[in-house]
Design an enzyme around this catalytic site. Sequence first.
Site, PDB file in Angstrom:
ATOM      1  N   GLY A  31      13.993  30.887  60.941  1.00 52.67           N
ATOM      2  CA  GLY A  31      14.379  31.437  59.631  1.00 52.67           C
ATOM      3  C   GLY A  31      15.792  32.013  59.704  1.00 52.67           C
ATOM      4  O   GLY A  31      16.130  32.686  60.673  1.00 52.67           O
ATOM      5  N   ARG A  72      30.597  33.326  64.669  1.00 53.72           N
ATOM      6  CA  ARG A  72      32.049  33.535  64.742  1.00 53.72           C
ATOM      7  C   ARG A  72      32.439  34.174  66.077  1.00 53.72           C
ATOM      8  O   ARG A  72      33.400  33.764  66.736  1.00 53.72           O
ATOM      9  CB  ARG A  72      32.461  34.435  63.566  1.00 53.72           C
ATOM     10  CG  ARG A  72      33.879  34.940  63.589  1.00 53.72           C
ATOM     11  CD  ARG A  72      34.098  35.835  62.366  1.00 53.72           C
ATOM     12  NE  ARG A  72      35.395  36.473  62.349  1.00 53.72           N
ATOM     13  CZ  ARG A  72      35.666  37.637  62.921  1.00 53.72           C
ATOM     14  NH1 ARG A  72      34.718  38.285  63.580  1.00 53.72           N
ATOM     15  NH2 ARG A  72      36.877  38.152  62.839  1.00 53.72           N
ATOM     16  N   ARG A 102      13.091  24.810  61.490  1.00 52.33           N
ATOM     17  CA  ARG A 102      11.989  25.123  62.416  1.00 52.33           C
ATOM     18  C   ARG A 102      11.545  23.755  62.940  1.00 52.33           C
ATOM     19  O   ARG A 102      10.817  23.041  62.247  1.00 52.33           O
ATOM     20  CB  ARG A 102      10.844  25.807  61.686  1.00 52.33           C
ATOM     21  CG  ARG A 102      11.226  27.154  61.044  1.00 52.33           C
ATOM     22  CD  ARG A 102       9.972  27.850  60.531  1.00 52.33           C
ATOM     23  NE  ARG A 102      10.269  28.928  59.606  1.00 52.33           N
ATOM     24  CZ  ARG A 102      10.598  30.171  59.959  1.00 52.33           C
ATOM     25  NH1 ARG A 102      10.700  30.489  61.223  1.00 52.33           N
ATOM     26  NH2 ARG A 102      10.813  31.093  59.044  1.00 52.33           N
ATOM     27  N   ASP A 110      11.591  34.522  67.817  1.00 56.03           N
ATOM     28  CA  ASP A 110      10.709  34.264  68.963  1.00 56.03           C
ATOM     29  C   ASP A 110      10.405  32.770  69.157  1.00 56.03           C
ATOM     30  O   ASP A 110      10.331  32.291  70.284  1.00 56.03           O
ATOM     31  CB  ASP A 110       9.427  35.094  68.888  1.00 56.03           C
ATOM     32  CG  ASP A 110       8.574  34.726  67.690  1.00 56.03           C
ATOM     33  OD1 ASP A 110       9.134  34.269  66.677  1.00 56.03           O
ATOM     34  OD2 ASP A 110       7.340  34.883  67.773  1.00 56.03           O
ATOM     35  N   THR A 148      16.707  37.325  63.352  1.00 54.72           N
ATOM     36  CA  THR A 148      15.527  37.302  62.479  1.00 54.72           C
ATOM     37  C   THR A 148      15.494  38.593  61.678  1.00 54.72           C
ATOM     38  O   THR A 148      15.827  39.656  62.212  1.00 54.72           O
ATOM     39  CB  THR A 148      14.204  37.158  63.266  1.00 54.72           C
ATOM     40  OG1 THR A 148      13.105  37.475  62.391  1.00 54.72           O
ATOM     41  CG2 THR A 148      14.120  38.085  64.469  1.00 54.72           C
ATOM     42  N   ASP A 202      12.877  40.019  60.791  1.00 49.80           N
ATOM     43  CA  ASP A 202      11.611  40.722  61.045  1.00 49.80           C
ATOM     44  C   ASP A 202      11.704  41.874  62.056  1.00 49.80           C
ATOM     45  O   ASP A 202      10.822  42.720  62.107  1.00 49.80           O
ATOM     46  CB  ASP A 202      10.550  39.737  61.547  1.00 49.80           C
ATOM     47  CG  ASP A 202      10.103  38.774  60.456  1.00 49.80           C
ATOM     48  OD1 ASP A 202      10.459  38.995  59.288  1.00 49.80           O
ATOM     49  OD2 ASP A 202       9.396  37.809  60.779  1.00 49.80           O
ATOM     50  N   ASP A 205      11.078  41.718  65.131  1.00 53.60           N
ATOM     51  CA  ASP A 205       9.826  41.677  65.905  1.00 53.60           C
ATOM     52  C   ASP A 205      10.040  41.195  67.337  1.00 53.60           C
ATOM     53  O   ASP A 205       9.237  40.424  67.865  1.00 53.60           O
ATOM     54  CB  ASP A 205       8.790  40.792  65.182  1.00 53.60           C
ATOM     55  CG  ASP A 205       9.296  39.383  64.952  1.00 53.60           C
ATOM     56  OD1 ASP A 205      10.500  39.139  65.150  1.00 53.60           O
ATOM     57  OD2 ASP A 205       8.486  38.521  64.578  1.00 53.60           O
ATOM     58  N   ARG A 215      11.054  50.857  40.756  1.00 49.87           N
ATOM     59  CA  ARG A 215      10.663  52.266  40.530  1.00 49.87           C
ATOM     60  C   ARG A 215      11.054  52.699  39.107  1.00 49.87           C
ATOM     61  O   ARG A 215      10.297  53.400  38.438  1.00 49.87           O
ATOM     62  CB  ARG A 215      11.323  53.153  41.579  1.00 49.87           C
ATOM     63  CG  ARG A 215      11.035  54.625  41.448  1.00 49.87           C
ATOM     64  CD  ARG A 215       9.652  55.020  41.883  1.00 49.87           C
ATOM     65  NE  ARG A 215       9.523  55.222  43.311  1.00 49.87           N
ATOM     66  CZ  ARG A 215       8.411  55.661  43.903  1.00 49.87           C
ATOM     67  NH1 ARG A 215       7.325  55.939  43.187  1.00 49.87           N
ATOM     68  NH2 ARG A 215       8.350  55.800  45.203  1.00 49.87           N
ATOM     69  N   GLY A 257       7.477  39.704  56.662  1.00 53.49           N
ATOM     70  CA  GLY A 257       7.017  40.196  57.959  1.00 53.49           C
ATOM     71  C   GLY A 257       5.671  39.574  58.241  1.00 53.49           C
ATOM     72  O   GLY A 257       4.628  40.134  57.926  1.00 53.49           O
ATOM     73  N   ARG A 258       5.738  38.351  58.781  1.00 51.04           N
ATOM     74  CA  ARG A 258       4.524  37.578  59.033  1.00 51.04           C
ATOM     75  C   ARG A 258       3.611  38.286  60.032  1.00 51.04           C
ATOM     76  O   ARG A 258       2.418  38.386  59.843  1.00 51.04           O
ATOM     77  CB  ARG A 258       4.956  36.230  59.603  1.00 51.04           C
ATOM     78  CG  ARG A 258       4.098  35.099  59.202  1.00 51.04           C
ATOM     79  CD  ARG A 258       4.547  33.798  59.771  1.00 51.04           C
ATOM     80  NE  ARG A 258       5.838  33.840  60.442  1.00 51.04           N
ATOM     81  CZ  ARG A 258       6.722  32.855  60.413  1.00 51.04           C
ATOM     82  NH1 ARG A 258       6.451  31.788  59.713  1.00 51.04           N
ATOM     83  NH2 ARG A 258       7.847  32.926  61.079  1.00 51.04           N
ATOM     84  N   GLY A 298      10.708  55.843  49.464  1.00 56.77           N
ATOM     85  CA  GLY A 298       9.741  56.916  49.209  1.00 56.77           C
ATOM     86  C   GLY A 298       8.400  56.370  48.736  1.00 56.77           C
ATOM     87  O   GLY A 298       7.796  56.903  47.801  1.00 56.77           O
ATOM     88  N   ALA A 299       7.934  55.297  49.393  1.00 54.81           N
ATOM     89  CA  ALA A 299       6.673  54.666  48.979  1.00 54.81           C
ATOM     90  C   ALA A 299       5.500  55.635  49.143  1.00 54.81           C
ATOM     91  O   ALA A 299       5.491  56.466  50.053  1.00 54.81           O
ATOM     92  CB  ALA A 299       6.420  53.414  49.806  1.00 54.81           C
ATOM     93  N   GLU A 300       4.526  55.516  48.243  1.00 56.48           N
ATOM     94  CA  GLU A 300       3.338  56.365  48.313  1.00 56.48           C
ATOM     95  C   GLU A 300       2.441  55.937  49.477  1.00 56.48           C
ATOM     96  O   GLU A 300       1.699  56.719  50.036  1.00 56.48           O
ATOM     97  CB  GLU A 300       2.553  56.303  46.998  1.00 56.48           C
ATOM     98  CG  GLU A 300       3.048  57.289  45.938  1.00 56.48           C
ATOM     99  CD  GLU A 300       4.487  57.064  45.504  1.00 56.48           C
ATOM    100  OE1 GLU A 300       4.931  55.907  45.480  1.00 56.48           O
ATOM    101  OE2 GLU A 300       5.175  58.064  45.202  1.00 56.48           O
ATOM    102  N   ARG A 354       0.590  46.522  38.747  1.00 58.94           N
ATOM    103  CA  ARG A 354       1.393  45.294  38.799  1.00 58.94           C
ATOM    104  C   ARG A 354       1.696  44.941  40.254  1.00 58.94           C
ATOM    105  O   ARG A 354       1.680  45.814  41.131  1.00 58.94           O
ATOM    106  CB  ARG A 354       2.725  45.480  38.068  1.00 58.94           C
ATOM    107  CG  ARG A 354       2.606  45.669  36.560  1.00 58.94           C
ATOM    108  CD  ARG A 354       2.167  44.402  35.852  1.00 58.94           C
ATOM    109  NE  ARG A 354       2.179  44.534  34.413  1.00 58.94           N
ATOM    110  CZ  ARG A 354       1.203  45.064  33.688  1.00 58.94           C
ATOM    111  NH1 ARG A 354       0.125  45.554  34.271  1.00 58.94           N
ATOM    112  NH2 ARG A 354       1.311  45.120  32.372  1.00 58.94           N
ATOM    113  N   GLN A 367      14.955  38.521  50.445  1.00 52.77           N
ATOM    114  CA  GLN A 367      15.150  39.381  51.625  1.00 52.77           C
ATOM    115  C   GLN A 367      15.908  38.676  52.747  1.00 52.77           C
ATOM    116  O   GLN A 367      16.400  39.302  53.670  1.00 52.77           O
ATOM    117  CB  GLN A 367      13.791  39.841  52.177  1.00 52.77           C
ATOM    118  CG  GLN A 367      13.037  40.732  51.234  1.00 52.77           C
ATOM    119  CD  GLN A 367      11.553  40.781  51.575  1.00 52.77           C
ATOM    120  OE1 GLN A 367      11.108  41.643  52.304  1.00 52.77           O
ATOM    121  NE2 GLN A 367      10.779  39.850  51.049  1.00 52.77           N
TER     122      GLN A 367
END
Length: 322
Positions: free
Chosen positions: A11, A21, A72, A103, A126, A128, A130, A155, A171-172, A186-188, A246, A254
């Site tokens: 990816g 570069r 890939r 990876d 990547t 991710d 990861d 928001r 984020g697989r 600031g996610a709940e 929603r 992303q």
Amino acid sequence: MKKIAVLTSGGDSPGMNACLRAVVRTAIYHKIEVMGIRHGYDGMINDEFIVMDAKSVANIIHRGGTILKTARSKEFLTLEGRKRALANLQKHKIEGIVAIGGDGTFRGALEFSKISTIPIVGCPGTIDNDLIGTDFTIGYDTAINTVVEAVDKIRDTAESHDRLFFVEVMGRDAGLIALRGGIGVGAESIIIPETKTDIEYLIKRLENGRKNKSSKIIIVAEGDEAGGAFKIAEQVKTRLPDYDTRVTILGHIQRGGNPSAMDRVNSSRMGFAAVEALMQGKSNVMVGIIDKNIEYTPFENATKHLQELNPDLMRMVSILSL
Ligand code: F6P
């Protein structure tokens, strides 16, 4: 070392061009010829080699994607494919390879090293994050900034309509985009594959949370065990029908966009270090930055584990979102 090749694989991620570069210009500085391989390992198999000079990487440091293109590769998973790739590398007299990818790219490189003695050094490309062996992969910082920008907009409308939003981020296998992006907005609540998804707990938090909060944002990593934002939202809706709910899937936005300053600097450092690592005789290692220093991690260690989540961050999330 007289001639090396560079490719981007897997990816794409913002900052791959900045890394490319740095690879090309560092090699040229050391009087090493460089060939770019288009379309990752597929291009190695199909002989898509192009000569790169200093000018070929001009004006790309700020561009997302990869000018070499990426893929890939399914064929590289076969011995036949890898043998064809080796024949092309030998034809072009390539003495070292810089592989920019994640990876899958490094697992492919490891497999390839069973039939080839051409040294390979990797740069972690990547979004991710990861991979073990670097604090930040190329593109991760830009991706979380994209998440923050998008969710800030969500928001606004969530707040106007008193709505509950489930926002799914990429984020697989890893929840790091969700974790940092979620903290940034600031996610709940933040739902990630590394921890058990407890829908009951989430429902309880939504029931007992601060009632005067008009908007609520739950960030869900796509690889979460509960099956993503739509499935979780469905379960919550059945139990809490009073919420106006929603779902937004952020998807491939992303992966695009101009790399952040941090991604440009890290990518440049890693591309620069990769060429010098090849010159020092290193092989089958990934360049990374740990605590601001360049470090080299063997491919097998870089790909084997996911980064451990910082428990302090996890604890902080639940306290700050009250
Ligand atoms: O590995 C990076 C990544 O963006 C993952 O977060 C995501 O699951 C995957 O790639 C999507 O891949 P593709 O673009 O092939 O659908």
